[in-house]
Design a protein around this motif. Sequence first.
Motif, PDB file in Angstrom:
ATOM      1  N   ARG A   1       0.831  -1.210   0.000  1.00  0.00           N
ATOM      2  CA  ARG A   1       0.000   0.000   0.000  1.00  0.00           C
ATOM      3  C   ARG A   1       0.858   1.249   0.000  1.00  0.00           C
ATOM      4  O   ARG A   1       0.555   2.220  -0.700  1.00  0.00           O
ATOM      5  N   GLN A   2       1.924   1.242   0.776  1.00  0.00           N
ATOM      6  CA  GLN A   2       2.788   2.416   0.850  1.00  0.00           C
ATOM      7  C   GLN A   2       3.393   2.735  -0.515  1.00  0.00           C
ATOM      8  O   GLN A   2       3.569   3.910  -0.870  1.00  0.00           O
ATOM      9  N   LYS A   3       3.685   1.702  -1.287  1.00  0.00           N
ATOM     10  CA  LYS A   3       4.211   1.909  -2.639  1.00  0.00           C
ATOM     11  C   LYS A   3       3.190   2.649  -3.499  1.00  0.00           C
ATOM     12  O   LYS A   3       3.538   3.552  -4.264  1.00  0.00           O
ATOM     13  N   ILE A   4       1.906   2.281  -3.353  1.00  0.00           N
ATOM     14  CA  ILE A   4       0.840   2.979  -4.086  1.00  0.00           C
ATOM     15  C   ILE A   4       0.764   4.436  -3.641  1.00  0.00           C
ATOM     16  O   ILE A   4       0.702   5.354  -4.461  1.00  0.00           O
ATOM     17  N   TYR A   5       0.781   4.642  -2.324  1.00  0.00           N
ATOM     18  CA  TYR A   5       0.675   6.004  -1.795  1.00  0.00           C
ATOM     19  C   TYR A   5       1.832   6.881  -2.283  1.00  0.00           C
ATOM     20  O   TYR A   5       1.651   8.060  -2.598  1.00  0.00           O
ATOM     21  N   THR A   6       3.024   6.295  -2.342  1.00  0.00           N
ATOM     22  CA  THR A   6       4.214   7.056  -2.721  1.00  0.00           C
ATOM     23  C   THR A   6       4.260   7.346  -4.215  1.00  0.00           C
ATOM     24  O   THR A   6       4.542   8.476  -4.645  1.00  0.00           O
ATOM     25  N   GLU A   7       3.987   6.325  -5.017  1.00  0.00           N
ATOM     26  CA  GLU A   7       4.179   6.460  -6.461  1.00  0.00           C
ATOM     27  C   GLU A   7       2.957   7.005  -7.202  1.00  0.00           C
ATOM     28  O   GLU A   7       3.088   7.632  -8.246  1.00  0.00           O
ATOM     29  N   VAL A   8       1.775   6.753  -6.664  1.00  0.00           N
ATOM     30  CA  VAL A   8       0.547   7.213  -7.329  1.00  0.00           C
ATOM     31  C   VAL A   8      -0.085   8.375  -6.569  1.00  0.00           C
ATOM     32  O   VAL A   8      -0.606   9.315  -7.160  1.00  0.00           O
TER      33      VAL A   8
END
Length: 252
Positions: free
Chosen positions: A153-160
């Motif tokens: 989820r953090q990857k989504i928050y950071t990149e998107v």
Amino acid sequence: MKKMDPSLKALQILETLSDSGKEGMGITDLATKSGLTKSTAHRIVNALVEAGYLVRKDATKTYTLGFRILHVTASLMDSLEIKEVARPYLNRLWEESKETVHLVQLDGLQAVYIDKIDTPHTIGLLSKVGKRLMLHSTATGKIFLAYMSPEERQKIYTEVGLPQRTPHTLCSIPALEEELETIKNKGYAIDRMENKEGIYCIAGPIFSENGQVINSFSISGPSFRFTEKDVENLAVQVKETSYGLSRDLVQF
């Protein structure tokens, strides 16, 4: 900035155009959005037009995807066994709700429609198989987020990020995380006009044998046909479908 592999440049053109709709794009916009120089984009586009993968609209000097793409995408869609297992369940949901029903696949940092049954009503959704979706603002997307690891989820928050699609979109991480916890507890997700004004959606997960969410599905329609009582009834149907479909997929 990482240099793009030359073999992927044509695919970048195709992916960029896939989000452009019927209007298509001109060379300048296409080059900018695909991260290519104008001369490179022009050369690749000409080759794709010649091969039938793109179509040039002379009146507007724009380009759209060509019908030859269907040969590739149809083969991929037909190979997805989930569609075969899910179709009877999607048909049943459609019969019970008479609303638009979607089957959705996670694809990188977004989701994509892989099957759809249209509502018989005059007013419906302008969605299509192959359309990509944000995760945080859609019911099907929130299903994927709810069952991801915190790291994913953090990857989504950071990149998107959490861009605001409507005034109802959850744009803060704490508010979204609270919503995702509720989704896991209830077994379904609701999009309350968070992705498109006037549209409601109820979605459920499809689990694999090891308990991972591999797909999601949804019932969508205009908000005036989704009263509180309607939402309650549809949520029951979604949970029953989630259980039955997950069970049958394991046995397939």
